[in-house]
Design a protein around this motif. Structure first.
Motif, PDB file in Angstrom:
ATOM      1  N   MET A 215      48.242 -19.478  31.981  1.00  0.00           N
ATOM      2  CA  MET A 215      48.172 -20.805  32.555  1.00  0.00           C
ATOM      3  C   MET A 215      47.601 -21.783  31.544  1.00  0.00           C
ATOM      4  SD  MET A 215      45.245 -19.787  35.286  1.00  0.00           S
ATOM      5  CE  MET A 215      44.084 -18.506  34.823  1.00  0.00           C
ATOM      6  N   GLU A 216      48.197 -22.939  31.472  1.00  0.00           N
ATOM      7  CA  GLU A 216      47.780 -23.971  30.538  1.00  0.00           C
ATOM      8  C   GLU A 216      47.568 -25.266  31.303  1.00  0.00           C
ATOM      9  OE1 GLU A 216      50.687 -24.323  27.438  1.00  0.00           O
ATOM     10  OE2 GLU A 216      51.235 -22.235  27.640  1.00  0.00           O
ATOM     11  N   ARG A 217      46.612 -26.061  30.892  1.00  0.00           N
ATOM     12  CA  ARG A 217      46.443 -27.413  31.413  1.00  0.00           C
ATOM     13  C   ARG A 217      46.983 -28.350  30.344  1.00  0.00           C
ATOM     14  NH1 ARG A 217      40.182 -27.117  33.670  1.00  0.00           N
ATOM     15  NH2 ARG A 217      40.434 -25.235  34.915  1.00  0.00           N
ATOM     16  N   GLY A 218      48.290 -28.666  30.454  1.00  0.00           N
ATOM     17  CA  GLY A 218      48.937 -29.383  29.372  1.00  0.00           C
ATOM     18  C   GLY A 218      48.925 -28.513  28.140  1.00  0.00           C
TER      19      GLY A 218
ATOM     20  N   THR B 264      43.569 -22.242  29.080  1.00  0.00           N
ATOM     21  CA  THR B 264      42.359 -21.887  29.818  1.00  0.00           C
ATOM     22  C   THR B 264      41.716 -20.635  29.242  1.00  0.00           C
ATOM     23  OG1 THR B 264      43.691 -20.669  31.431  1.00  0.00           O
ATOM     24  CG2 THR B 264      43.135 -22.957  31.949  1.00  0.00           C
ATOM     25  N   LEU B 265      40.411 -20.479  29.555  1.00  0.00           N
ATOM     26  CA  LEU B 265      39.600 -19.409  28.988  1.00  0.00           C
ATOM     27  C   LEU B 265      38.776 -18.717  30.067  1.00  0.00           C
ATOM     28  CD1 LEU B 265      37.872 -20.885  25.782  1.00  0.00           C
ATOM     29  CD2 LEU B 265      39.200 -18.785  25.894  1.00  0.00           C
ATOM     30  N   GLY B 266      38.537 -17.440  29.865  1.00  0.00           N
ATOM     31  CA  GLY B 266      37.569 -16.700  30.660  1.00  0.00           C
ATOM     32  C   GLY B 266      36.946 -15.636  29.781  1.00  0.00           C
ATOM     33  N   VAL B 267      35.674 -15.316  30.017  1.00  0.00           N
ATOM     34  CA  VAL B 267      34.961 -14.346  29.183  1.00  0.00           C
ATOM     35  C   VAL B 267      34.253 -13.331  30.077  1.00  0.00           C
ATOM     36  CG1 VAL B 267      33.179 -14.009  27.419  1.00  0.00           C
ATOM     37  CG2 VAL B 267      34.599 -16.074  27.373  1.00  0.00           C
ATOM     38  N   GLU B 268      34.429 -12.057  29.752  1.00  0.00           N
ATOM     39  CA  GLU B 268      33.710 -10.963  30.402  1.00  0.00           C
ATOM     40  C   GLU B 268      32.738 -10.354  29.391  1.00  0.00           C
ATOM     41  OE1 GLU B 268      37.492  -9.567  33.189  1.00  0.00           O
ATOM     42  OE2 GLU B 268      36.970  -8.462  31.381  1.00  0.00           O
TER      43      GLU B 268
ATOM     44  N   GLY C 186      44.841 -18.040  28.955  1.00  0.00           N
ATOM     45  CA  GLY C 186      45.958 -18.161  29.868  1.00  0.00           C
ATOM     46  C   GLY C 186      47.315 -18.249  29.182  1.00  0.00           C
ATOM     47  N   VAL C 187      48.169 -17.240  29.425  1.00  0.00           N
ATOM     48  CA  VAL C 187      49.571 -17.242  28.995  1.00  0.00           C
ATOM     49  C   VAL C 187      50.345 -16.584  30.130  1.00  0.00           C
ATOM     50  CG1 VAL C 187      51.281 -16.533  27.276  1.00  0.00           C
ATOM     51  CG2 VAL C 187      48.924 -17.014  26.562  1.00  0.00           C
ATOM     52  N   ALA C 188      51.053 -17.384  30.916  1.00  0.00           N
ATOM     53  CA  ALA C 188      51.634 -16.878  32.158  1.00  0.00           C
ATOM     54  C   ALA C 188      52.901 -16.054  31.941  1.00  0.00           C
ATOM     55  CB  ALA C 188      51.928 -18.041  33.098  1.00  0.00           C
ATOM     56  N   ASP C 189      53.704 -16.373  30.943  1.00  0.00           N
ATOM     57  CA  ASP C 189      54.983 -15.701  30.721  1.00  0.00           C
ATOM     58  C   ASP C 189      54.746 -14.385  29.980  1.00  0.00           C
ATOM     59  OD1 ASP C 189      57.532 -14.880  30.069  1.00  0.00           O
ATOM     60  OD2 ASP C 189      57.947 -16.543  28.700  1.00  0.00           O
ATOM     61  N   PRO C 190      55.043 -13.225  30.590  1.00  0.00           N
ATOM     62  CA  PRO C 190      54.752 -11.952  29.919  1.00  0.00           C
ATOM     63  C   PRO C 190      55.535 -11.738  28.629  1.00  0.00           C
ATOM     64  CG  PRO C 190      55.971 -11.585  31.963  1.00  0.00           C
ATOM     65  CD  PRO C 190      55.575 -13.018  31.952  1.00  0.00           C
ATOM     66  N   GLU C 191      56.760 -12.241  28.553  1.00  0.00           N
ATOM     67  CA  GLU C 191      57.529 -12.096  27.315  1.00  0.00           C
ATOM     68  C   GLU C 191      56.855 -12.846  26.176  1.00  0.00           C
ATOM     69  OE1 GLU C 191      60.020 -10.044  25.403  1.00  0.00           O
ATOM     70  OE2 GLU C 191      60.680 -10.183  27.488  1.00  0.00           O
ATOM     71  N   LEU C 192      56.410 -14.076  26.474  1.00  0.00           N
ATOM     72  CA  LEU C 192      55.683 -14.855  25.476  1.00  0.00           C
ATOM     73  C   LEU C 192      54.347 -14.188  25.152  1.00  0.00           C
ATOM     74  CD1 LEU C 192      55.310 -17.443  23.768  1.00  0.00           C
ATOM     75  CD2 LEU C 192      54.369 -18.539  25.831  1.00  0.00           C
ATOM     76  N   ALA C 193      53.672 -13.661  26.172  1.00  0.00           N
ATOM     77  CA  ALA C 193      52.366 -13.049  25.966  1.00  0.00           C
ATOM     78  C   ALA C 193      52.444 -11.856  25.015  1.00  0.00           C
ATOM     79  CB  ALA C 193      51.768 -12.623  27.307  1.00  0.00           C
TER      80      ALA C 193
ATOM     81  N   THR D 141      47.049 -13.577  31.714  1.00  0.00           N
ATOM     82  CA  THR D 141      46.363 -13.895  30.466  1.00  0.00           C
ATOM     83  C   THR D 141      46.669 -12.858  29.399  1.00  0.00           C
ATOM     84  OG1 THR D 141      44.374 -12.624  31.038  1.00  0.00           O
ATOM     85  CG2 THR D 141      44.420 -14.941  31.710  1.00  0.00           C
ATOM     86  N   VAL D 142      46.472 -13.281  28.152  1.00  0.00           N
ATOM     87  CA  VAL D 142      46.308 -12.353  27.032  1.00  0.00           C
ATOM     88  C   VAL D 142      44.820 -12.047  26.948  1.00  0.00           C
ATOM     89  CG1 VAL D 142      46.371 -12.157  24.520  1.00  0.00           C
ATOM     90  CG2 VAL D 142      48.322 -13.122  25.751  1.00  0.00           C
ATOM     91  N   GLU D 143      44.499 -10.755  26.858  1.00  0.00           N
ATOM     92  CA  GLU D 143      43.103 -10.330  26.861  1.00  0.00           C
ATOM     93  C   GLU D 143      42.744  -9.697  25.521  1.00  0.00           C
ATOM     94  OE1 GLU D 143      40.074  -7.317  29.311  1.00  0.00           O
ATOM     95  OE2 GLU D 143      42.196  -7.438  29.859  1.00  0.00           O
ATOM     96  N   LEU D 144      41.751 -10.260  24.862  1.00  0.00           N
ATOM     97  CA  LEU D 144      41.236  -9.717  23.605  1.00  0.00           C
ATOM     98  C   LEU D 144      40.030  -8.837  23.907  1.00  0.00           C
ATOM     99  CD1 LEU D 144      41.485 -10.406  20.288  1.00  0.00           C
ATOM    100  CD2 LEU D 144      39.142 -11.101  20.806  1.00  0.00           C
ATOM    101  N   ARG D 145      40.040  -7.588  23.408  1.00  0.00           N
ATOM    102  CA  ARG D 145      39.005  -6.613  23.740  1.00  0.00           C
ATOM    103  C   ARG D 145      38.355  -5.996  22.497  1.00  0.00           C
ATOM    104  NH1 ARG D 145      39.404  -4.300  28.794  1.00  0.00           N
ATOM    105  NH2 ARG D 145      38.773  -2.293  27.914  1.00  0.00           N
TER     106      ARG D 145
END
Length: 367
Positions: free
Chosen positions: A1-4, A8-12, A133-140, A228-232
Protein backbone atom coordinates in the motif's frame (compact mmCIF):
# COMPACT_ATOMS: atom_id res chain seq x y z
CA UNK A 1 0.00 0.00 0.00
CA UNK A 2 1.23 3.45 -0.92
CA UNK A 3 -0.02 6.93 -0.06
CA UNK A 4 0.69 8.49 -3.43
CA UNK A 5 4.45 8.19 -3.67
CA UNK A 6 4.82 7.70 0.10
CA UNK A 7 5.33 4.02 0.86
CA UNK A 8 3.95 2.99 4.24
CA UNK A 9 6.10 1.48 6.98
CA UNK A 10 5.77 -0.85 9.94
CA UNK A 11 8.45 -2.17 12.31
CA UNK A 12 8.48 -5.27 14.52
CA UNK A 13 11.09 -5.58 17.28
CA UNK A 14 11.99 -8.61 19.39
CA UNK A 15 13.46 -8.14 22.88
CA UNK A 16 14.87 -10.25 25.68
CA UNK A 17 13.72 -10.14 29.31
CA UNK A 18 16.30 -10.58 32.06
CA UNK A 19 16.08 -10.69 35.84
CA UNK A 20 17.10 -7.32 37.30
CA UNK A 21 19.30 -8.97 39.94
CA UNK A 22 20.88 -11.99 38.23
CA UNK A 23 20.76 -10.65 34.65
CA UNK A 24 19.79 -14.19 33.56
CA UNK A 25 16.94 -14.70 31.11
CA UNK A 26 13.48 -14.53 32.65
CA UNK A 27 10.53 -16.72 31.69
CA UNK A 28 7.87 -14.15 32.62
CA UNK A 29 7.22 -12.86 29.10
CA UNK A 30 3.60 -14.07 28.76
CA UNK A 31 2.56 -12.80 32.20
CA UNK A 32 4.24 -9.45 31.55
CA UNK A 33 2.30 -9.05 28.30
CA UNK A 34 -1.03 -9.98 29.90
CA UNK A 35 -0.65 -7.07 32.32
CA UNK A 36 0.59 -4.55 29.73
CA UNK A 37 -1.56 -1.46 29.02
CA UNK A 38 -2.93 -0.76 25.56
CA UNK A 39 -0.56 1.03 23.19
CA UNK A 40 -0.74 2.44 19.72
CA UNK A 41 0.89 -0.76 18.43
CA UNK A 42 0.78 -4.45 19.27
CA UNK A 43 2.65 -6.53 21.84
CA UNK A 44 3.12 -10.26 21.32
CA UNK A 45 4.71 -13.32 22.87
CA UNK A 46 7.47 -15.12 20.98
CA UNK A 47 8.66 -18.72 20.64
CA UNK A 48 10.49 -18.62 23.97
CA UNK A 49 9.10 -17.16 27.19
CA UNK A 50 12.13 -14.90 27.66
CA UNK A 51 11.16 -12.88 24.57
CA UNK A 52 8.55 -10.24 23.80
CA UNK A 53 7.74 -8.57 20.50
CA UNK A 54 6.31 -5.18 19.62
CA UNK A 55 4.82 -4.01 16.32
CA UNK A 56 4.12 -0.44 15.30
CA UNK A 57 0.93 0.55 13.53
CA UNK A 58 1.14 1.44 9.85
CA UNK A 59 3.25 4.61 9.61
CA UNK A 60 3.87 7.14 6.85
CA UNK A 61 6.85 9.09 8.17
CA UNK A 62 10.06 8.55 10.09
CA UNK A 63 8.61 10.76 12.83
CA UNK A 64 5.64 8.42 13.23
CA UNK A 65 7.87 5.33 13.29
CA UNK A 66 10.22 6.83 15.89
CA UNK A 67 7.38 8.00 18.14
CA UNK A 68 5.69 4.58 18.00
CA UNK A 69 8.91 2.69 18.70
CA UNK A 70 9.67 4.92 21.67
CA UNK A 71 6.17 4.41 23.09
CA UNK A 72 6.30 0.63 22.67
CA UNK A 73 9.76 0.36 24.20
CA UNK A 74 8.70 2.59 27.10
CA UNK A 75 5.65 0.43 27.74
CA UNK A 76 7.63 -2.81 27.70
CA UNK A 77 10.49 -1.40 29.78
CA UNK A 78 8.02 -0.07 32.36
CA UNK A 79 6.24 -3.42 32.56
CA UNK A 80 9.58 -5.17 32.94
CA UNK A 81 10.57 -2.94 35.87
CA UNK A 82 7.26 -3.63 37.62
CA UNK A 83 7.99 -7.37 37.35
CA UNK A 84 11.57 -7.05 38.64
CA UNK A 85 12.94 -7.44 35.12
CA UNK A 86 14.81 -5.47 32.51
CA UNK A 87 14.15 -5.15 28.79
CA UNK A 88 17.20 -5.85 26.62
CA UNK A 89 17.66 -5.08 22.93
CA UNK A 90 20.32 -7.54 21.80
CA UNK A 91 20.27 -10.06 18.98
CA UNK A 92 21.51 -12.78 21.35
CA UNK A 93 21.58 -13.37 25.11
CA UNK A 94 25.09 -12.52 26.36
CA UNK A 95 25.20 -14.61 29.54
CA UNK A 96 25.62 -18.36 29.78
CA UNK A 97 22.25 -19.77 30.79
CA UNK A 98 21.75 -22.78 33.11
CA UNK A 99 19.43 -24.55 30.69
CA UNK A 100 17.59 -24.24 27.38
CA UNK A 101 14.93 -21.54 27.03
CA UNK A 102 11.35 -22.41 27.96
CA UNK A 103 8.72 -22.34 25.24
CA UNK A 104 5.64 -20.14 25.24
CA UNK A 105 2.45 -22.16 25.76
CA UNK A 106 1.22 -22.23 22.15
CA UNK A 107 0.15 -25.19 20.04
CA UNK A 108 2.05 -23.82 17.04
CA UNK A 109 5.24 -23.17 19.00
CA UNK A 110 5.22 -26.63 20.55
CA UNK A 111 4.61 -28.17 17.13
CA UNK A 112 7.60 -26.24 15.76
CA UNK A 113 9.71 -27.42 18.71
CA UNK A 114 8.77 -31.06 18.24
CA UNK A 115 9.54 -30.86 14.52
CA UNK A 116 12.73 -28.77 14.62
CA UNK A 117 14.29 -30.26 17.72
CA UNK A 118 17.38 -28.46 19.03
CA UNK A 119 16.97 -25.63 16.50
CA UNK A 120 13.89 -24.45 18.38
CA UNK A 121 15.46 -24.55 21.84
CA UNK A 122 18.80 -23.00 20.92
CA UNK A 123 19.71 -19.62 22.37
CA UNK A 124 16.95 -17.11 21.53
CA UNK A 125 17.52 -14.65 18.69
CA UNK A 126 16.02 -11.17 18.41
CA UNK A 127 15.63 -9.36 15.12
CA UNK A 128 14.13 -6.21 13.67
CA UNK A 129 11.56 -6.84 10.92
CA UNK A 130 10.61 -3.98 8.61
CA UNK A 131 7.46 -3.93 6.47
CA UNK A 132 7.09 -1.66 3.44
CA UNK A 133 3.76 -1.50 1.66
CA UNK A 134 3.75 -3.17 -1.79
CA UNK A 135 0.31 -4.57 -2.57
CA UNK A 136 0.97 -6.32 -5.91
CA UNK A 137 2.67 -9.70 -5.24
CA UNK A 138 4.26 -9.85 -8.70
CA UNK A 139 5.84 -6.45 -8.14
CA UNK A 140 6.76 -7.39 -4.57
CA UNK A 141 8.76 -10.42 -5.74
CA UNK A 142 10.75 -8.25 -8.13
CA UNK A 143 11.35 -5.75 -5.32
CA UNK A 144 12.79 -8.57 -3.19
CA UNK A 145 15.18 -9.32 -6.06
CA UNK A 146 16.32 -5.69 -5.97
CA UNK A 147 16.82 -5.85 -2.19
CA UNK A 148 19.11 -8.90 -2.35
CA UNK A 149 22.39 -7.04 -3.14
CA UNK A 150 21.77 -4.60 -0.26
CA UNK A 151 21.06 -7.21 2.43
CA UNK A 152 24.71 -7.39 3.61
CA UNK A 153 24.91 -3.60 4.01
CA UNK A 154 21.72 -3.49 6.07
CA UNK A 155 22.96 -6.36 8.21
CA UNK A 156 26.30 -4.60 8.76
CA UNK A 157 24.50 -1.44 9.89
CA UNK A 158 22.47 -3.43 12.41
CA UNK A 159 25.07 -5.75 14.02
CA UNK A 160 24.16 -5.99 17.70
CA UNK A 161 24.91 -9.52 18.90
CA UNK A 162 28.64 -10.18 19.41
CA UNK A 163 28.25 -12.13 22.66
CA UNK A 164 26.46 -15.40 23.30
CA UNK A 165 26.62 -18.06 26.00
CA UNK A 166 29.08 -16.01 28.02
CA UNK A 167 31.69 -15.39 25.31
CA UNK A 168 32.55 -12.95 22.56
CA UNK A 169 31.85 -14.94 19.39
CA UNK A 170 34.15 -12.89 17.15
CA UNK A 171 31.15 -11.79 15.06
CA UNK A 172 29.25 -8.53 15.08
CA UNK A 173 26.01 -10.43 14.45
CA UNK A 174 26.06 -13.91 15.95
CA UNK A 175 22.26 -13.88 15.65
CA UNK A 176 22.43 -13.96 11.86
CA UNK A 177 24.80 -16.96 11.89
CA UNK A 178 22.64 -18.80 14.42
CA UNK A 179 19.38 -18.01 12.66
CA UNK A 180 20.70 -19.11 9.26
CA UNK A 181 20.77 -22.72 10.49
CA UNK A 182 17.02 -22.94 9.91
CA UNK A 183 16.47 -24.55 6.49
CA UNK A 184 14.01 -21.85 5.43
CA UNK A 185 16.22 -18.93 6.54
CA UNK A 186 19.04 -16.97 4.92
CA UNK A 187 19.04 -14.90 1.75
CA UNK A 188 16.11 -15.45 -0.60
CA UNK A 189 16.74 -17.03 -4.00
CA UNK A 190 16.40 -14.90 -7.12
CA UNK A 191 12.85 -15.35 -8.43
CA UNK A 192 11.85 -14.87 -12.06
CA UNK A 193 8.21 -14.42 -11.10
CA UNK A 194 5.64 -14.67 -8.32
CA UNK A 195 4.82 -18.15 -9.60
CA UNK A 196 8.46 -19.17 -9.05
CA UNK A 197 8.32 -17.70 -5.53
CA UNK A 198 5.18 -19.69 -4.75
CA UNK A 199 6.69 -22.90 -6.14
CA UNK A 200 9.72 -22.53 -3.88
CA UNK A 201 7.47 -21.95 -0.87
CA UNK A 202 5.48 -25.05 -1.84
CA UNK A 203 8.68 -27.13 -1.93
CA UNK A 204 9.75 -25.91 1.52
CA UNK A 205 6.33 -26.84 2.90
CA UNK A 206 6.24 -30.20 1.14
CA UNK A 207 9.69 -31.13 2.48
CA UNK A 208 8.85 -30.09 6.04
CA UNK A 209 11.64 -27.49 6.03
CA UNK A 210 8.79 -25.10 6.92
CA UNK A 211 5.66 -26.27 8.72
CA UNK A 212 3.61 -23.30 7.56
CA UNK A 213 4.07 -20.14 5.51
CA UNK A 214 4.94 -18.17 8.62
CA UNK A 215 8.14 -20.24 8.81
CA UNK A 216 9.46 -18.90 5.52
CA UNK A 217 12.29 -17.11 7.29
CA UNK A 218 14.17 -15.57 4.35
CA UNK A 219 16.04 -12.32 4.98
CA UNK A 220 13.53 -10.63 2.67
CA UNK A 221 10.15 -12.08 1.80
CA UNK A 222 6.52 -11.31 1.05
CA UNK A 223 4.67 -10.99 4.34
CA UNK A 224 2.01 -13.60 5.01
CA UNK A 225 -0.12 -11.22 7.08
CA UNK A 226 0.13 -7.89 5.28
CA UNK A 227 0.45 -6.58 1.69
CA UNK A 228 4.10 -5.76 2.31
CA UNK A 229 7.67 -6.65 1.51
CA UNK A 230 9.23 -7.72 4.80
CA UNK A 231 12.93 -7.29 5.55
CA UNK A 232 14.18 -9.69 8.26
CA UNK A 233 17.99 -9.52 7.95
CA UNK A 234 18.67 -7.05 10.79
CA UNK A 235 19.54 -7.59 14.45
CA UNK A 236 17.20 -5.83 16.84
CA UNK A 237 18.49 -2.26 17.09
CA UNK A 238 19.96 -0.91 20.35
CA UNK A 239 17.83 2.25 20.19
CA UNK A 240 14.60 3.41 18.59
CA UNK A 241 16.58 5.90 16.50
CA UNK A 242 18.68 3.14 14.96
CA UNK A 243 15.61 1.02 14.26
CA UNK A 244 14.04 4.00 12.51
CA UNK A 245 17.22 4.47 10.46
CA UNK A 246 16.99 0.87 9.25
CA UNK A 247 13.30 1.32 8.47
CA UNK A 248 13.63 4.44 6.35
CA UNK A 249 16.64 3.04 4.47
CA UNK A 250 14.64 -0.10 3.69
CA UNK A 251 11.69 1.95 2.49
CA UNK A 252 13.99 4.00 0.29
CA UNK A 253 15.45 0.83 -1.26
CA UNK A 254 11.94 -0.49 -1.93
CA UNK A 255 10.81 2.79 -3.48
CA UNK A 256 13.95 2.98 -5.63
CA UNK A 257 13.38 -0.64 -6.71
CA UNK A 258 9.82 0.17 -7.80
CA UNK A 259 11.14 3.16 -9.76
CA UNK A 260 13.75 0.95 -11.47
CA UNK A 261 11.19 -1.73 -12.30
CA UNK A 262 8.78 0.80 -13.79
CA UNK A 263 11.68 1.98 -15.96
CA UNK A 264 12.17 -1.61 -17.16
CA UNK A 265 15.29 -2.38 -15.09
CA UNK A 266 15.28 -5.80 -13.47
CA UNK A 267 17.58 -6.62 -10.57
CA UNK A 268 20.96 -8.26 -11.19
CA UNK A 269 20.87 -12.00 -10.56
CA UNK A 270 23.48 -12.21 -7.77
CA UNK A 271 24.56 -15.85 -7.28
CA UNK A 272 23.29 -17.30 -4.04
CA UNK A 273 26.77 -18.33 -2.85
CA UNK A 274 28.10 -14.80 -3.44
CA UNK A 275 25.29 -13.30 -1.40
CA UNK A 276 25.87 -15.78 1.43
CA UNK A 277 29.57 -14.89 1.43
CA UNK A 278 28.77 -11.18 1.60
CA UNK A 279 26.32 -11.74 4.46
CA UNK A 280 28.91 -13.78 6.35
CA UNK A 281 31.44 -10.97 5.98
CA UNK A 282 28.88 -8.39 7.11
CA UNK A 283 28.00 -10.49 10.17
CA UNK A 284 31.68 -10.80 11.03
CA UNK A 285 32.92 -7.24 10.49
CA UNK A 286 29.82 -5.11 10.84
CA UNK A 287 29.89 -1.53 9.64
CA UNK A 288 33.41 -0.79 10.86
CA UNK A 289 35.29 -3.41 8.83
CA UNK A 290 35.45 -4.78 5.32
CA UNK A 291 32.48 -5.78 3.22
CA UNK A 292 32.28 -7.95 0.14
CA UNK A 293 31.42 -5.74 -2.82
CA UNK A 294 29.02 -7.84 -4.91
CA UNK A 295 29.58 -5.56 -7.90
CA UNK A 296 33.37 -5.92 -8.10
CA UNK A 297 33.92 -9.23 -6.31
CA UNK A 298 36.47 -7.54 -4.02
CA UNK A 299 36.59 -6.48 -0.40
CA UNK A 300 35.80 -2.82 0.25
CA UNK A 301 35.41 -0.71 3.39
CA UNK A 302 31.86 -1.20 4.64
CA UNK A 303 31.43 2.54 5.30
CA UNK A 304 31.96 3.06 1.55
CA UNK A 305 29.22 0.50 0.80
CA UNK A 306 26.90 2.25 3.25
CA UNK A 307 27.60 5.55 1.50
CA UNK A 308 26.79 3.90 -1.84
CA UNK A 309 23.42 2.79 -0.43
CA UNK A 310 22.64 6.30 0.83
CA UNK A 311 23.68 7.90 -2.46
CA UNK A 312 21.59 5.36 -4.44
CA UNK A 313 18.49 6.13 -2.40
CA UNK A 314 19.11 9.84 -1.74
CA UNK A 315 16.43 11.11 -4.18
CA UNK A 316 13.82 8.89 -2.49
CA UNK A 317 15.02 9.77 1.01
CA UNK A 318 14.77 13.44 0.15
CA UNK A 319 11.27 13.03 -1.28
CA UNK A 320 10.13 11.28 1.91
CA UNK A 321 11.82 13.91 4.07
CA UNK A 322 14.21 11.32 5.54
CA UNK A 323 17.62 12.33 4.16
CA UNK A 324 18.52 14.69 7.00
CA UNK A 325 17.50 12.12 9.62
CA UNK A 326 19.58 9.41 7.92
CA UNK A 327 22.69 11.58 7.67
CA UNK A 328 22.34 12.69 11.30
CA UNK A 329 21.99 9.16 12.71
CA UNK A 330 24.85 7.86 10.55
CA UNK A 331 27.12 10.64 11.80
CA UNK A 332 26.19 9.76 15.38
CA UNK A 333 26.91 6.07 14.77
CA UNK A 334 30.26 7.04 13.30
CA UNK A 335 31.06 8.64 16.66
CA UNK A 336 29.71 5.98 19.07
CA UNK A 337 30.12 2.84 16.95
CA UNK A 338 27.74 0.03 16.07
CA UNK A 339 25.69 -1.89 18.58
CA UNK A 340 28.30 -4.65 18.53
CA UNK A 341 31.14 -2.20 19.19
CA UNK A 342 29.25 -0.70 22.13
CA UNK A 343 28.60 -4.17 23.53
CA UNK A 344 32.29 -5.02 23.37
CA UNK A 345 33.26 -1.78 25.12
CA UNK A 346 30.77 -2.50 27.89
CA UNK A 347 32.06 -6.07 28.20
CA UNK A 348 35.64 -4.84 28.52
CA UNK A 349 34.80 -2.27 31.19
CA UNK A 350 32.12 -4.06 33.23
CA UNK A 351 32.12 -7.74 32.35
CA UNK A 352 29.01 -9.64 31.30
CA UNK A 353 26.76 -8.13 33.97
CA UNK A 354 27.96 -4.65 33.04
CA UNK A 355 27.16 -5.48 29.42
CA UNK A 356 23.58 -6.46 30.30
CA UNK A 357 23.21 -3.28 32.36
CA UNK A 358 24.36 -1.18 29.40
CA UNK A 359 21.95 -2.98 27.07
CA UNK A 360 18.96 -2.43 29.33
CA UNK A 361 19.82 1.25 29.87
CA UNK A 362 20.33 1.73 26.12
CA UNK A 363 16.94 0.22 25.32
CA UNK A 364 15.12 2.92 27.29
CA UNK A 365 13.63 5.66 25.06
CA UNK A 366 15.90 8.67 24.82
CA UNK A 367 19.01 6.64 25.70
Amino acid sequence: MERGELFTLGVEEEFLLVDADTRQLSWQGPSLLRAAPDTGGDLHAELTRCQVESATPVCATATEVLASLRELRSTLAGQARRHGLRLVASGTAPLREPGPPRLTASHRYHRISEHAGALAIASPCCGCHIHVGVADPELAVQVVNHLRPWLPVLLALSVNSPCSDGVDTGYGSWRSLTWSRWPSAGPPPYFASYAAYEETVRELLASGAALDRGMIYWDARLSEDWPTVELRVCDVAPTAEEATLLAVLTRALVARAVHELKAGHRAPSIPHHSLRAALWRAARDGVSGQGYDLGTGLLAPMPALVRRLVDWTAPVLERHGDLGFVESVLRHLGEIGSGAQRQRRALASGGLKGLVDMLSAQTEPGA
